[in-house]
Motif scaffolding. Structure first.
Motif, PDB file in Angstrom:
ATOM      1  N   ASP A  37      -2.576   1.901   0.995  1.00 42.92           N
ATOM      2  CA  ASP A  37      -1.540   1.121   1.668  1.00 42.92           C
ATOM      3  C   ASP A  37      -1.712   1.130   3.186  1.00 42.92           C
ATOM      4  O   ASP A  37      -1.188   0.260   3.880  1.00 42.92           O
TER       5      ASP A  37
ATOM      6  N   GLY B  34      -3.583  -1.985   3.759  1.00 45.71           N
ATOM      7  CA  GLY B  34      -2.670  -3.105   3.604  1.00 45.71           C
ATOM      8  C   GLY B  34      -1.755  -3.275   4.798  1.00 45.71           C
ATOM      9  O   GLY B  34      -1.476  -4.395   5.235  1.00 45.71           O
TER      10      GLY B  34
ATOM     11  N   GLY C 234       9.176   3.512  -0.427  1.00 50.89           N
ATOM     12  CA  GLY C 234       7.892   2.986  -0.886  1.00 50.89           C
ATOM     13  C   GLY C 234       7.620   3.157  -2.358  1.00 50.89           C
ATOM     14  O   GLY C 234       6.881   2.355  -2.959  1.00 50.89           O
TER      15      GLY C 234
ATOM     16  N   ASP D 292       5.904  -2.295  -4.989  1.00 48.14           N
ATOM     17  CA  ASP D 292       4.519  -2.477  -5.423  1.00 48.14           C
ATOM     18  C   ASP D 292       3.870  -3.605  -4.636  1.00 48.14           C
ATOM     19  O   ASP D 292       4.487  -4.645  -4.400  1.00 48.14           O
ATOM     20  N   ALA D 293       2.622  -3.405  -4.248  1.00 47.56           N
ATOM     21  CA  ALA D 293       1.874  -4.453  -3.557  1.00 47.56           C
ATOM     22  C   ALA D 293       0.422  -4.389  -4.009  1.00 47.56           C
ATOM     23  O   ALA D 293      -0.060  -3.356  -4.469  1.00 47.56           O
TER      24      ALA D 293
ATOM     25  N   TYR E 116      -8.473  -2.362  -1.783  1.00 51.78           N
ATOM     26  CA  TYR E 116      -7.570  -2.271  -2.933  1.00 51.78           C
ATOM     27  C   TYR E 116      -8.348  -2.265  -4.241  1.00 51.78           C
ATOM     28  O   TYR E 116      -8.010  -1.527  -5.180  1.00 51.78           O
TER      29      TYR E 116
ATOM     30  N   THR F  21      -1.501  -2.637  -9.006  1.00 55.34           N
ATOM     31  CA  THR F  21      -0.755  -2.577  -7.752  1.00 55.34           C
ATOM     32  C   THR F  21      -0.679  -1.132  -7.273  1.00 55.34           C
ATOM     33  O   THR F  21      -1.010  -0.193  -7.992  1.00 55.34           O
TER      34      THR F  21
ATOM     35  N   SER G 193       3.977   1.243  -2.017  1.00 55.76           N
ATOM     36  CA  SER G 193       3.767   0.699  -0.668  1.00 55.76           C
ATOM     37  C   SER G 193       4.638   1.373   0.372  1.00 55.76           C
ATOM     38  O   SER G 193       5.485   0.752   1.009  1.00 55.76           O
TER      39      SER G 193
ATOM     40  N   LEU H 184       3.372   0.066   4.058  1.00 55.08           N
ATOM     41  CA  LEU H 184       3.704  -1.334   4.312  1.00 55.08           C
ATOM     42  C   LEU H 184       5.167  -1.501   4.690  1.00 55.08           C
ATOM     43  O   LEU H 184       5.521  -2.367   5.506  1.00 55.08           O
TER      44      LEU H 184
ATOM     45  N   GLU I 201       9.330  -6.659  -1.799  1.00 56.77           N
ATOM     46  CA  GLU I 201       7.997  -6.737  -2.414  1.00 56.77           C
ATOM     47  C   GLU I 201       7.335  -8.078  -2.134  1.00 56.77           C
ATOM     48  O   GLU I 201       6.153  -8.132  -1.765  1.00 56.77           O
TER      49      GLU I 201
ATOM     50  N   LEU J  89       6.194  -8.179   1.519  1.00 56.80           N
ATOM     51  CA  LEU J  89       5.022  -7.340   1.772  1.00 56.80           C
ATOM     52  C   LEU J  89       3.742  -8.024   1.299  1.00 56.80           C
ATOM     53  O   LEU J  89       2.743  -8.084   2.028  1.00 56.80           O
ATOM     54  N   ASN J  90       3.765  -8.536   0.099  1.00 58.29           N
ATOM     55  CA  ASN J  90       2.577  -9.192  -0.447  1.00 58.29           C
ATOM     56  C   ASN J  90       2.228 -10.455   0.314  1.00 58.29           C
ATOM     57  O   ASN J  90       1.053 -10.722   0.592  1.00 58.29           O
TER      58      ASN J  90
END
Length: 481
Positions: A60, A63, A243, A247-248, A265, A277, A280, A283, A336, A339-340
């Motif tokens: 993460d 990410g 976190g 999920d990311a 990833y 996933t 996170s 993130l 979520e 973040l994605n």
């Protein structure tokens, strides 16, 4: 120990002893940092960010760095510096590869140079990214000290303008706070932070189960204690409980196939967890540091301390508390999704890309020749590095390019290797070391005449007098074409 493994330990311990969730009043510590102003509100202006990351042990961190580049592309953030706070030798070089890919190769970089050893050989994705992508840093040995970078960057910024996003151990921030005046500023570390930093967004602590220590704090609890007790800037904590519910990574397939964060990833989830996933933690701290509470969270403000084992305590203080933690709203889907969306928005911007090729130890282009009946073997404990110990054993490679970086291991039983190029000996490398390192850059040449070359590596008869053997371990060769 990975964050996921610590999670199981923490939850298992709480369940075993029937611990309950709730605040624990701080005992024997009343000298809290106070902050008499309104709490800073990220998202009101462009955020000036220093990213302090333990990039290596969990994915993460990569990410989060992609998110910061996406925010910078959108004009929501300026990425002032990236500093690594772990001991992973490939952490900061991995960060440079990501910065370069996204079009910001000149961002100042630093790494922790102190005595604390945390995640020293977390090679899952940082090593492959370093070796497969364009970097000026061969590994972390080439990087500046993180505190030096901190002080130079902070001193050059307007007062009260910097947000530090800390998503790892607090080793760097501790050393920053304890730093003394230098060529960059006449202020000591505490006063420099007081003058330049308006907010710290920190992934750390556990503010739901106060009887369990969160990973970042438990790895270096003394550093966490010192930062929480001394930092003059307000700190917002995105705790373990935030976190773990986010999920990311499932949308990484929408990123370019050559994106280093997508690769990170892929490697981490395929090799380490087998999941699609990843939780996170980091993130979320990035999202808050740039966008603020938004519709994502509420907050509790007050006084925080850290116990000797890394557990946190909290006392509510809405008027002058200099510490706060995020409180999740009931539906985390919005967080979520955001973040994605931000992570995959970062785009490649490297028009002058240098082509590099990584030839790993088992690559067929590397020809291996034994000596005295011994051939090169595969050292499984070091993720399949090639090794031999008989003097005279050698390895050859024909390549076309302008340079190469040679990666391998060091240890107390290792010998010397002659590095020869086009029939001429360039150097004899002593791979003996008092402390074992699984992989690092052993030798590098970056300014060869363009064209075809032949590299030969020969185990020498000579060895360091302190070494117990002639072993040489070769991990990879990075060719600069």
């Amino acid at each position: 120990m990975k964050k996921r493994k610590f999670l199981m330990m923490a939850i298992g311990t709480a369940a075993l002893f029937g611990m309950t969730v709730g605040t624990v009043s701080a005992q024997e510590q009343t000298d809290y940092v106070q902050y008499e102003q309104d709490w800073p509100e990220p998202g009101q202006e462009t955020a000036n960010i220093i990213y302090d990351t333990d990039i290596a042990d969990d994915v993460d961190d990569a990410g989060g760095l992609a998110m910061l580049h996406a925010y910078a592309d959108a004009g929501k953030a300026n990425l002032l510096a990236v500093v690594s706070d772990s001991s992973c030798i490939y952490g900061v070089s991995c960060a440079e590869a990501i910065n370069t890919y996204y079009g910001r190769p000149d961002i100042p970089l630093g790494t922790y140079k102190g005595d604390s050893v945390v995640t020293p050989e977390s090679y899952t994705y940082c090593k492959p990214v370093t070796m497969k992508y364009q970097t000026t840093l061969r590994d972390g040995n080439d990087a500046r000290d993180a505190v030096d970078v901190y002080r130079e960057v902070l001193a050059a910024q307007p007062d009260g303008s910097v947000t530090i996003i800390s998503v790892g151990f607090l080793t760097n921030l501790t050393e920053l706070l304890n730093s003394q005046p230098d060529e960059y500023s006449d202020l000591n570390g505490v006063e420099l932070v007081r003058q330049k930093v308006k907010l710290v967004s920190c992934m750390g602590g556990n503010f739901q189960d106060f009887n369990s220590a969160e990973y970042n704090f438990s790895c270096d609890p003394a550093a966490a204690q010192e930062v929480v007790a001394k930092c003059p800037a307000p700190i917002m904590f995105s705790g373990f409980e935030i976190g773990i519910n986010l999920d990311a990574g499932e949308r990484r397939y929408e990123m370019a196939q050559d994106d280093p964060v997508r690769l990170s990833y892929d490697l981490y989830l395929t090799d380490d967890t087998g999941l699609a996933t990843r939780w996170s933690w980091d993130l979320s701290a990035v999202l808050y540091g740039v966008e603020g509470l938004g519709d994502y969270w509420t907050m509790e403000r007050g006084d925080v301390s850290v116990l000797e084992d890394g557990r946190t305590t909290f006392e509510k203080n809405e008027k002058t508390g200099a510490r706060a933690f995020l409180v999740a709203k009931e539906d985390v889907t919005l967080v979520e999704d955001r973040l994605n969306e931000v992570m995959i928005s970062a785009k490649k911007n490297n028009p002058d890309e240098e082509k590099v090729v990584c030839l790993e130890d088992k690559n067929g282009r590397l020809m291996r020749y034994g000596a005295n009946g011994e051939t090169w073997g595969i050292w499984d404990s070091d993720q399949l590095v090639s090794y031999a110990s008989a003097p005279g054993a050698y390895m050859t490679l024909e390549f076309e390019g302008v340079g190469f970086d040679l990666y391998g291991g060091t240890d107390t039983d290792q010998g010397m290797v002659s590095v020869q190029l086009d029939g001429q000996e360039l150097s004899v490398i002593d791979t003996y070391a008092e402390k074992r390192v699984g992989s690092q850059c052993l030798y590098s040449v970056r300014e060869l005449e363009p064209g075809k070359h032949t590299l030969k590596l020969v185990i020498s008869e000579e060895k360091n007098e302190d070494s117990t053997d002639h072993i040489v371990r070769i991990d990879a060769i990075k060719i600069h074409e």
